[in-house]
Scaffold this motif. Structure first.
Motif, PDB file in Angstrom:
ATOM      1  N   GLY A  55      29.956  62.213  18.464  1.00 38.13           N
ATOM      2  CA  GLY A  55      29.625  61.883  19.850  1.00 38.13           C
ATOM      3  C   GLY A  55      30.560  60.815  20.381  1.00 38.13           C
ATOM      4  O   GLY A  55      31.226  60.106  19.615  1.00 38.13           O
ATOM      5  N   LEU A  56      30.599  60.705  21.709  1.00 35.41           N
ATOM      6  CA  LEU A  56      31.391  59.650  22.351  1.00 35.41           C
ATOM      7  C   LEU A  56      30.514  58.417  22.525  1.00 35.41           C
ATOM      8  O   LEU A  56      29.432  58.497  23.135  1.00 35.41           O
ATOM      9  CB  LEU A  56      31.903  60.143  23.710  1.00 35.41           C
ATOM     10  N   ALA A  57      30.959  57.304  22.000  1.00 36.42           N
ATOM     11  CA  ALA A  57      30.205  56.055  22.164  1.00 36.42           C
ATOM     12  C   ALA A  57      30.374  55.503  23.578  1.00 36.42           C
ATOM     13  O   ALA A  57      29.569  54.705  24.042  1.00 36.42           O
ATOM     14  CB  ALA A  57      30.659  55.022  21.137  1.00 36.42           C
ATOM     15  N   PHE A  58      31.437  55.924  24.248  1.00 40.71           N
ATOM     16  CA  PHE A  58      31.685  55.605  25.664  1.00 40.71           C
ATOM     17  C   PHE A  58      32.757  56.567  26.151  1.00 40.71           C
ATOM     18  O   PHE A  58      33.446  57.183  25.325  1.00 40.71           O
ATOM     19  CB  PHE A  58      32.106  54.131  25.856  1.00 40.71           C
ATOM     20  N   PRO A  59      32.892  56.731  27.478  1.00 46.04           N
ATOM     21  CA  PRO A  59      33.949  57.619  27.983  1.00 46.04           C
ATOM     22  C   PRO A  59      35.320  57.125  27.513  1.00 46.04           C
ATOM     23  O   PRO A  59      35.510  55.918  27.349  1.00 46.04           O
ATOM     24  CB  PRO A  59      33.836  57.477  29.510  1.00 46.04           C
ATOM     25  N   LEU A  60      36.253  58.038  27.283  1.00 47.45           N
ATOM     26  CA  LEU A  60      37.598  57.596  26.920  1.00 47.45           C
ATOM     27  C   LEU A  60      38.108  56.673  28.018  1.00 47.45           C
ATOM     28  O   LEU A  60      38.173  57.061  29.182  1.00 47.45           O
ATOM     29  CB  LEU A  60      38.559  58.778  26.773  1.00 47.45           C
ATOM     30  N   ASN A  61      38.454  55.446  27.643  1.00 47.87           N
ATOM     31  CA  ASN A  61      39.079  54.532  28.605  1.00 47.87           C
ATOM     32  C   ASN A  61      40.569  54.819  28.634  1.00 47.87           C
ATOM     33  O   ASN A  61      41.218  54.847  27.573  1.00 47.87           O
ATOM     34  CB  ASN A  61      38.892  53.072  28.170  1.00 47.87           C
ATOM     35  N   LEU A  62      41.092  55.051  29.821  1.00 55.98           N
ATOM     36  CA  LEU A  62      42.538  55.229  29.970  1.00 55.98           C
ATOM     37  C   LEU A  62      42.976  54.340  31.122  1.00 55.98           C
ATOM     38  O   LEU A  62      42.682  54.628  32.281  1.00 55.98           O
ATOM     39  CB  LEU A  62      42.867  56.708  30.232  1.00 55.98           C
ATOM     40  N   SER A  63      43.603  53.235  30.776  1.00 58.87           N
ATOM     41  CA  SER A  63      43.923  52.191  31.748  1.00 58.87           C
ATOM     42  C   SER A  63      45.427  51.971  31.783  1.00 58.87           C
ATOM     43  O   SER A  63      46.050  51.838  30.730  1.00 58.87           O
ATOM     44  CB  SER A  63      43.201  50.892  31.377  1.00 58.87           C
ATOM     45  N   LEU A  64      45.999  51.929  32.998  1.00 56.22           N
ATOM     46  CA  LEU A  64      47.454  51.904  33.164  1.00 56.22           C
ATOM     47  C   LEU A  64      47.962  50.536  33.614  1.00 56.22           C
ATOM     48  O   LEU A  64      47.370  49.895  34.480  1.00 56.22           O
ATOM     49  CB  LEU A  64      47.876  52.925  34.225  1.00 56.22           C
TER      50      LEU A  64
END
Ligand code: MN
Ligand code: MN
Length: 296
Positions: A55-64
């Motif tokens: 499972g995902l513990a949180f949404p994939l963080n994608l920060s630029l």
């Protein structure tokens, strides 16, 4: 040597979650190139986690770039990676609630030294981990590695403990030197996550919010708000993305839930405009004589 203070099942879940997270993060990072859709990368990474039976513990963080944390793809996100981008991918995987939290930075520009700074800071901190070492010792190693390369550690983002279904528990692991702090103990599970910045070394909240978390349970009347709570019930309080919930009157439903104290927002956190931030993160378990890095 395993951490004897954890049950075997718990230990195995942490290790297996870490193995999945490391593999998926590496694969996902390898797909990032100029011209590639951000939404496609995010959705494919999240899909790989569920395909692995985790499972995902949180949404994939994608920060630029100057965004350090808490961004993810929005619904119908039309952004593409471009030459020069510095992308942080921060992935949380859980098995039966036992979490692996890990992050890497992908450099599409010429920020090699910045990326090296957070990478070496993480390695230096991990090398110190064993019972009796203090959190301040870890912060000192992190700060030294980042500052010696001419950058600033981000002061108001920290590593953290992990617990079942809980992505942030005490203690905080600062990215700065300080005297004392809690001593590490065998069986502790925590994440170390140095951020190196070319900017101020402090992040602040942007208006953009794509990640939320349910923080209490009580009845709500608004039908669109109830649908959101139904959709996230199985998350057991772990964060969710705007992309994951019903779209019907979504903004109004979310702001109602926030006003009523049921949901909190995680705004994008950024250093000053034009700066660049790198991040590396691993999850580890303290053993009698060192640690096991679950996400290596
Ligand atoms: Mn993380
Ligand atoms: Mn973390």
């Amino acid at each position: 040597m395993s951490a004897l203070l954890l049950d075997d099942d718990v230990f195995d879940s942490y290790v297996e979650a870490g193995r999945v997270a490391a593999r998926v993060l590496g694969t996902g990072a390898g797909t990032i190139k100029a011209g590639v859709s951000i939404l496609e990368v995010v959705e494919s990474v999240e899909q790989m986690v569920t395909d692995a039976g985790a499972g995902l513990a949180f949404p994939l963080n994608l920060s630029l770039n100057e965004d350090a944390a808490h961004d993810t793809a929005s619904i119908g996100d039309e952004r593409f990676f471009i030459e020069g981008d510095v992308a942080k991918l921060d992935l949380g995987v859980h098995l039966d609630g036992y979490i692996a939290d890990t992050a890497v930075t992908v450099d599409l520009g010429d920020h090699g030294l910045l990326v090296e700074a957070s990478q070496r800071a993480l390695e230096a901190a991990i090398a110190l981990v064993r019972p009796g070492v203090t959190i301040g010792d870890l912060g000192r190693a992190i700060q030294q590695e980042i500052e010696s390369r001419g950058f600033r550690p981000v002061a108001n983002l920290t590593g953290h403990g992990l617990a079942r279904y809980a992505i942030h528990t005490p203690p905080s692991i600062p990215n700065l030197s300080f005297e004392g702090g809690a001593a590490l103990e065998e069986g502790m599970v925590f994440a170390i996550e140095p951020f190196a910045s070319s900017g101020s070394g402090k992040v602040s909240e942007k208006p953009r919010v794509e990640i939320f978390q349910q923080i209490s349970i009580k009845p709500v009347r608004l039908p669109s708000a109830r649908k959101i709570l139904e959709a996230v019930r199985e998350r057991r309080g772990m964060p969710f993305a705007r992309r994951w919930i019903p779209s019907e009157r979504q903004d109004f439903a979310l702001s109602t839930l926030i006003q009523q104290g049921l949901v909190r927002a995680y705004p994008v956190l950024a250093d000053v405009p034009g700066s660049v931030v790198s991040q590396h993160e691993h999850t580890l378990i303290v053993t009698s004589d060192g640690c096991i890095v679950t996400t290596a």
